[in-house]
Write a protein that holds these residues in place. Structure first.
Motif, short mmCIF file in Angstrom:
data_model
loop_
_atom_site.label_atom_id
_atom_site.label_comp_id
_atom_site.label_asym_id
_atom_site.label_seq_id
_atom_site.Cartn_x
_atom_site.Cartn_y
_atom_site.Cartn_z
N TRP A 1 0.94 -1.15 0.00
CA TRP A 1 0.06 0.04 0.08
C TRP A 1 0.85 1.41 0.09
O TRP A 1 1.75 1.32 0.81
CB TRP A 1 -0.84 0.14 1.23
N LEU A 2 0.68 2.06 -0.82
CA LEU A 2 1.45 3.21 -1.03
C LEU A 2 0.39 4.55 -0.78
O LEU A 2 -0.49 4.83 -1.52
CB LEU A 2 2.03 3.54 -2.33
N GLN A 3 0.85 5.42 0.20
CA GLN A 3 0.01 6.71 0.54
C GLN A 3 0.39 7.67 -0.40
O GLN A 3 1.56 7.75 -1.11
CB GLN A 3 0.10 6.87 1.86
N GLY A 4 -0.54 8.97 -0.31
CA GLY A 4 0.08 9.89 -1.26
C GLY A 4 0.59 11.16 -0.43
O GLY A 4 1.15 10.90 0.32
N VAL B 1 11.37 8.57 1.99
CA VAL B 1 11.99 8.94 3.34
C VAL B 1 11.72 10.25 3.97
O VAL B 1 11.57 11.07 3.15
CB VAL B 1 13.58 8.61 3.21
N GLY B 2 11.49 10.23 5.17
CA GLY B 2 11.01 11.33 5.68
C GLY B 2 9.52 11.46 6.19
O GLY B 2 8.91 12.24 6.71
N THR B 3 8.82 10.52 5.51
CA THR B 3 7.47 10.31 5.85
C THR B 3 7.23 9.25 7.10
O THR B 3 7.61 8.39 7.10
CB THR B 3 6.78 9.64 4.40
N GLY B 4 5.92 9.62 7.79
CA GLY B 4 5.84 8.93 8.95
C GLY B 4 6.92 8.52 9.84
O GLY B 4 7.50 9.43 10.29
N GLY C 1 1.51 5.69 5.10
CA GLY C 1 0.85 4.82 4.80
C GLY C 1 0.95 3.78 5.91
O GLY C 1 -0.22 3.14 6.31
N VAL C 2 1.83 3.70 6.69
CA VAL C 2 1.87 3.08 8.01
C VAL C 2 0.88 3.50 8.87
O VAL C 2 0.31 2.78 9.94
CB VAL C 2 3.36 2.90 8.74
N GLY C 3 0.54 4.80 8.83
CA GLY C 3 -0.27 5.51 9.94
C GLY C 3 -2.04 5.51 9.33
O GLY C 3 -2.61 4.81 9.53
#
Length: 467
Positions: free
Chosen positions: A72-75, A117-120, A81-83
């Motif tokens: 699953w890839l979030q935007g 990288v840097g997300t979540g 996506g993990v959250g």
């Protein structure tokens, strides 16, 4: 221009890290029963991607149709996506940590990645390690897949499907090409099932051009508002044609403000609603840069706020992820806050934000890769009108056959109420999901599960309602 921006990014990063210990790579971890695994992969020096894999309790083994894994890839870019995807859309638990009846684990194993990288929970130790293009994100994700799949026979037996939402679609198509290339080169050992693009930002030009006419047709804009919207959209169209993507991002920020002002704050994730986001305090005198930053904040805040409004929750996602979940995972560095670098991710990608990825979809189709597109009827930001427009720009040789194919109705739970429509030809598949906005799995969970079964051909124990 690059040096001042780099200085700003580093200043913000230092602020995020001031109270913590030095960042360091972490090791993989998991539950005792093996139903969950998570960890970090240092995809490049000082760049750490966080992943979380759930194995389905309904997994069917020894089937002629292998049990699938969904990545699953979030935007955003910069949304977790993990959250978000996990706890607010398709994972096993909601934000109250109660079981989700419509979890996609009923049909597949789920792999969530905080990308880029840097997300979540993912992080960089220096802003020079942030990605600046969708291709760089795809390269990082491919490295992560190599680390997870190569040498892991259990994962290799499960075909991988990439399902993306919103801006995640741009990551998905560039990742798809990277994965196919790595497999052919013998560098990646996995079975690639295909990609699914859910309300995705594949062609920004076609979406912004759709906003004015669509909102006028549903009475959310009058003729004056439509004219203002169309005027800015045409500026964006010209900027994109000239390769001025950073300028197009700035104009996009202005356009979202103009639409909000002239529609009494229509919700960009469901045009039948008022905005679920807090007022941003913008004024007509704001500069272009300020308008863009406000739109960025609107996206990042709106993701979670809109989804939170759809469910009864006693805890915010931010509190959950920086509290009990961080404690459970154990390996998140002390000085890494969930979502702490998200704004930096968007800033770093702002010159790629408005770049189209139609050619990448074309290339995947020509390779024979399965491409599924699904679109919520009342989404605005990635409106069906815009999605249909970019699909017609495909140079794929079978496009006319796809257009001529019969569109079939979709039902769910045998209630015989039309929930959507489906059309397919060769390796291109399209779902129109009625009464759904930007977040199809939340608005139409039964249809989403049916669709997932068809995309992955998962050998589910229980049958899915058919049309």
């Amino acid at each position: 221009m690059e040096k001042p921006l780099l200085c700003l990014l580093n200043l913000l990063l230092c602020f995020h890290q001031f109270y913590g210990r030095s960042l360091r790579p972490s090791i993989a971890y998991g539950t005792a029963d093996g139903s969950e695994e998570w960890g970090y992969v240092e995809v490049r020096p000082k760049a750490h991607l966080f992943w979380w894999l759930y194995r389905s309790p309904q997994r069917v083994e020894n089937s002629s149709s292998p049990w699938p894994t969904v990545l699953w890839l979030q935007g955003g870019p910069g949304a977790s996506g993990v959250g978000i995807g996990n706890f607010q859309e398709v994972g096993p638990l909601d934000t109250n940590l109660k079981p989700r009846e419509s979890t996609w684990l009923q049909r597949a194993d789920l792999l969530f990645v905080d990308n880029p990288v840097g997300t979540g929970y993912s992080y960089v130790e220096n802003t020079s390690s942030l990605v600046k293009t969708d291709e760089e994100s795809a390269s990082d994700l491919t490295m992560l897949l190599k680390k997870l799949y190569n040498g892991n026979e259990r994962l290799q037996k499960s075909p991988l499907y990439v399902v993306a939402e919103s801006y995640g679609g741009k990551f998905a198509v560039t990742l798809g090409l990277s994965v196919v290339k790595a497999i052919k080169a013998g560098q990646l050992n996995l079975t690639f099932g295909g990609i699914a693009l859910g309300d995705t930002w594949i062609s920004p030009e076609d979406f912004v051009l759709s906003w004015g006419p669509l909102l006028k047709d549903v009475s959310r804009l009058d003729i004056n508002g439509e004219e203002k919207s169309n005027s800015l959209a045409k500026v964006i169209q010209t900027q994109i044609a000239e390769g001025k993507y950073k300028e197009a991002t700035d104009t996009w920020g202005q356009l979202e403000y103009v639409i909000s002002e002239n529609s009494n704050s229509v919700d960009f994730y469901n045009f039948l609603l008022d905005s679920a986001m807090d007022p941003l305090g913008m004024t007509s005198a704001e500069s272009t840069a300020a308008a863009t930053q406000s739109s960025v904040k609107m996206i990042m805040r709106g993701y979670s706020r809109y989804l939170s409004s759809k469910a009864v929750s006693t805890v915010s996602l931010n509190d959950l992820m920086n509290g009990i979940i961080k404690q459970k995972l154990k390996i998140i560095p002390e000085n890494v806050s969930w979502d702490g670098q998200a704004d930096l991710v968007f800033i770093s990608l702002e010159s790629d934000f408005m770049k189209p990825r139609i050619n990448e979809v074309d290339e995947l189709l020509s390779m024979g890769v399965n491409v599924t597109i699904y679109s919520g009827q009342v989404d605005l930001i990635c409106a069906t009108k815009g999605t249909e427009a970019w699909v017609q720009k495909l140079k794929w040789k079978e496009l006319q056959n796809f257009n001529n194919a019969t569109r079939e109705p979709i039902y769910c739970e045998n209630d015989m109420v039309t929930r959507g429509f489906f059309k397919s030809y060769s390796n291109l598949h399209f779902y129109w999901i009625l009464e759904a906005g930007h977040y199809v799995p939340v608005d139409q969970p039964c249809v989403a599960l049916r669709m997932l079964s068809e995309i992955t051909q998962s050998p589910a124990r229980t049958s899915v309602a058919s049309s």
